[in-house]
Design a protein around this motif. Structure first.
Motif, short mmCIF file in Angstrom:
data_model
loop_
_atom_site.label_atom_id
_atom_site.label_comp_id
_atom_site.label_asym_id
_atom_site.label_seq_id
_atom_site.Cartn_x
_atom_site.Cartn_y
_atom_site.Cartn_z
N UNK A 136 0.83 -1.20 0.00
CA UNK A 136 0.00 0.00 0.00
C UNK A 136 0.87 1.26 0.00
N UNK A 137 0.21 2.40 -0.30
CA UNK A 137 0.93 3.67 -0.26
C UNK A 137 0.99 4.15 1.19
N UNK A 138 1.73 5.20 1.41
CA UNK A 138 1.82 5.81 2.74
C UNK A 138 0.43 6.15 3.29
N UNK A 139 -0.46 6.55 2.37
CA UNK A 139 -1.80 6.96 2.80
C UNK A 139 -2.72 5.76 2.98
N UNK A 140 -2.24 4.57 2.60
CA UNK A 140 -3.02 3.37 2.82
C UNK A 140 -3.73 2.84 1.59
N UNK A 141 -3.51 3.46 0.43
CA UNK A 141 -4.19 3.01 -0.79
C UNK A 141 -3.53 1.71 -1.29
N UNK A 142 -4.38 0.69 -1.49
CA UNK A 142 -3.88 -0.63 -1.91
C UNK A 142 -4.10 -0.81 -3.41
N UNK A 143 -3.08 -1.33 -4.09
CA UNK A 143 -3.21 -1.67 -5.52
C UNK A 143 -3.62 -3.13 -5.63
N UNK A 144 -4.57 -3.41 -6.52
CA UNK A 144 -4.90 -4.81 -6.82
C UNK A 144 -3.79 -5.34 -7.74
N UNK A 145 -2.90 -6.13 -7.17
CA UNK A 145 -1.70 -6.53 -7.92
C UNK A 145 -1.93 -7.68 -8.90
N UNK A 146 -3.01 -8.44 -8.68
CA UNK A 146 -3.17 -9.66 -9.49
C UNK A 146 -3.15 -9.39 -11.00
N UNK A 147 -3.97 -8.45 -11.51
CA UNK A 147 -3.94 -8.23 -12.97
C UNK A 147 -2.60 -7.69 -13.45
N UNK A 148 -1.92 -6.91 -12.60
CA UNK A 148 -0.63 -6.35 -13.01
C UNK A 148 0.44 -7.45 -13.03
N UNK A 149 0.33 -8.38 -12.07
CA UNK A 149 1.27 -9.51 -12.04
C UNK A 149 1.08 -10.37 -13.29
N UNK A 150 -0.16 -10.51 -13.70
CA UNK A 150 -0.47 -11.31 -14.89
C UNK A 150 0.16 -10.67 -16.13
N UNK A 151 0.06 -9.34 -16.22
CA UNK A 151 0.66 -8.62 -17.36
C UNK A 151 2.18 -8.83 -17.35
N UNK A 152 2.80 -8.70 -16.17
CA UNK A 152 4.26 -8.89 -16.08
C UNK A 152 4.64 -10.29 -16.53
N UNK A 153 3.85 -11.26 -16.10
CA UNK A 153 4.16 -12.65 -16.45
C UNK A 153 4.09 -12.84 -17.97
N UNK A 154 3.04 -12.25 -18.56
CA UNK A 154 2.89 -12.38 -20.03
C UNK A 154 4.07 -11.78 -20.78
N UNK A 155 4.62 -10.69 -20.23
CA UNK A 155 5.74 -10.03 -20.90
C UNK A 155 7.09 -10.59 -20.46
N UNK A 156 7.07 -11.55 -19.55
CA UNK A 156 8.33 -12.19 -19.14
C UNK A 156 9.22 -11.28 -18.30
N UNK A 157 8.61 -10.37 -17.53
CA UNK A 157 9.43 -9.52 -16.64
C UNK A 157 9.06 -9.82 -15.19
N UNK A 158 9.98 -9.53 -14.28
CA UNK A 158 9.73 -9.76 -12.86
C UNK A 158 8.86 -8.64 -12.29
N UNK A 159 8.03 -9.02 -11.32
CA UNK A 159 7.28 -7.99 -10.58
C UNK A 159 7.86 -7.90 -9.17
N UNK A 160 8.34 -6.71 -8.83
CA UNK A 160 8.90 -6.43 -7.51
C UNK A 160 7.94 -5.48 -6.81
N UNK A 161 7.66 -5.73 -5.54
CA UNK A 161 6.70 -4.86 -4.86
C UNK A 161 7.28 -4.35 -3.54
N UNK A 162 7.15 -3.04 -3.37
CA UNK A 162 7.48 -2.41 -2.10
C UNK A 162 6.19 -2.41 -1.27
N UNK A 163 6.12 -3.39 -0.37
CA UNK A 163 4.94 -3.49 0.50
C UNK A 163 5.36 -3.09 1.92
#
Ligand SMILES: Cc1ncc(COP(=O)(O)O)c(C=O)c1O
Length: 458
Positions: free
Chosen positions: A159-186
């Motif tokens: 989440x952000x400092x203010x607490x906003x959460x990103x739904x990572x699942x669809x973004x992870x799927x896009x990264x996987x399709x493009x063959x790049x790693x997804x790194x997350x600052x949680x």
């Protein structure tokens, strides 16, 4: 409650070993340090070794990995910053290209400077009416990946400092399709597994770092790197990278505090209770004060333990509200011209929140203050971050610095997105934007010295 590392250190301390080794206090310190010193050991068979990954540390890490739904977990003693550098070193390496949200923490920029990484920024849209960055969209990620096939990883913050959460699942799927790693600052989401929320690796990230010390009952500087199930790195590779960015004498009390935090929380309702308390006080702040707490009905997914209050909606800047609260010995995590951000954890009590609410009620209110919602102008990159960060700087008045290259960050809150990062040109547009945000443009910034002509040299 099973806490292999904490228990092992305690047992070893109780066995009264003759300590003819570091640390020099020999387990005997005065005052408030007395108990902590007894478990402040060095690498020995009963204590294990953080970077060779054996002994009770490895056992404690395995239990944390299970709690976070990860294939593995690595403990660190130099904050989420150490985890961020490790993720970048593993997934991007020297001279690589990284796609990242522009609003990420400065440690990511520092990591890019250390590794000489080329950034490709995703400018997050603004949440209408809130003036805060919205999660990065799938379309903008797809576009960046299509335009930059040389990128090896994507870096997002949730989440952000203010607490906003990103739904990572669809973004992870896009990264996987493009063959790049997804790194997350949680970093702000270490409590998620204990509050019933998924960790970033459970949503498909390859690596994710959490700051245990931010939201768990753990000591300052403690953090954990989660390793995703498909990540190609083994723990020794990650540990060998991690130790480059840290002390060779990691603190055992810090490590043991991570272990103890997990052990004391697993199977309890502590964070669900903290979330319920936060929800109740969001409601009461809305009903009983002129201020406006951020809530899920703002159309966002929100950390259930973050109490972000828009005091500007009640006519008082967050910064002024913070100053007045401090007079009452109340300290929030962050304040900016619009918001106060309070972190609620399992260690906050109803009485604490009643005290916060009473103090909010006593603050002076007035006509709502509003800030214009606008994204910073696009960055104008003139130098590699590495060159700017490790080069020379000289002071210049920001308002008069158009055309100069910044040697530092200029990042007003909110939204905390760098308006100017090291190596970027300061333009009239940037200065006008900052002025509009009430940023002190008559203050000084560090800029890259201009190449002097031969005839100007003394
Ligand atoms: C989003 C984010 N990431 C990373 C960090 C760095 O965390 P640490 O202080 O644990 O190194 C911070 C610190 O505030 C942060 O807010």
């Amino acid at each position: 409650m099973t806490a292999p590392l904490y228990d092992s250190l305690q047992r070893f301390a109780d066995s009264d070993p003759l300590r003819l080794h570091m640390p020099g206090h020999k387990g005997r310190m005065d005052g408030l340090f007395r108990d902590t010193a007894s478990i402040d050991f060095t690498e020995l068979p009963p204590t294990g070794n953080l970077y060779t990954g054996e002994g009770p540390i490895a056992d404690a890490e395995a239990l944390f990995a299970r709690a976070g739904g990860a294939r593995d977990a690595l403990f660190f003693t130099c904050g989420a910053t150490q985890g961020i550098y490790t993720m970048l070193a593993a997934a991007v390496g020297r001279d690589g290209t990284l796609i990242l949200d522009r609003g990420c923490h400065r440690s990511v920029y520092h990591g890019m400077a250390l590794l000489d990484i080329t950034p490709v920024y995703l400018q997050p849209p603004l949440l209408p009416g809130l003036g805060l960055p919205a999660p990065v969209s799938g379309e903008s990620l797809e576009q960046a990946l299509a335009e930059h096939p040389e990128a090896s990883a994507v870096f997002l913050t949730s989440p952000s400092y203010y607490g906003v959460i990103t739904d990572l699942r669809p973004l992870a799927e896009i990264c996987r399709r493009h063959g790049v790693f997804l790194l997350v600052d949680q970093a702000h989401g270490a409590h998620f597994p204990f509050a019933g929320l998924p960790t970033a690796v459970e949503e498909g990230a390859d690596l994710a770092v959490v700051s245990a010390h931010k939201t768990l009952p753990a000591l300052g500087s403690s953090s954990i790197l989660y390793v995703g199930h498909r990540a190609p790195w083994d723990r020794l590779r990650l540990k060998s990278l991690a130790q480059i960015f840290a002390t060779t004498s990691p603190s055992y009390p810090i490590l043991a505090s991570i272990d103890l935090a997990r052990a004391s929380l697993e199977g309890t309702e502590d964070y669900r209770n903290a979330a319920a308390l936060t929800l109740e006080f969001r409601d009461r702040i809305r009903r009983e004060t002129p201020f406006r707490p951020m809530a899920e009905d703002d159309g966002i997914s929100l950390d259930p333990c973050r109490l972000t209050v828009d005091t500007a909606a009640g006519g008082l800047s967050g910064t002024e509200a913070d100053r007045l609260l401090r007079e009452k010995n109340i300290y929030v995590e962050m304040a900016d011209p619009t918001y106060l951000v309070a972190i609620i954890t399992c260690r906050d009590t109803r009485a604490d929140l009643e005290r916060f609410l009473a103090a909010l009620k006593a603050l002076p209110a007035g006509t709502p203050l509003r800030h214009e919602d606008a994204l910073p102008p696009a960055p104008v990159v003139r130098q590699r971050i590495r060159t700017a960060v490790f080069g020379h700087g000289e002071p210049a008045v920001l308002a008069e610095a158009a055309g100069r290259i910044s040697a530092q960050f200029v990042a007003p809150y909110p939204p905390g997105i760098p308006v100017i990062a090291p190596g970027e040109e300061i333009t009239e547009k940037h200065i006008a934007y900052l002025k509009n945000k009430s940023y002190n443009v008559s203050g000084k910034v560090s800029v890259i010295p201009q190449a002097r002509k031969k005839e100007d040299l003394p």
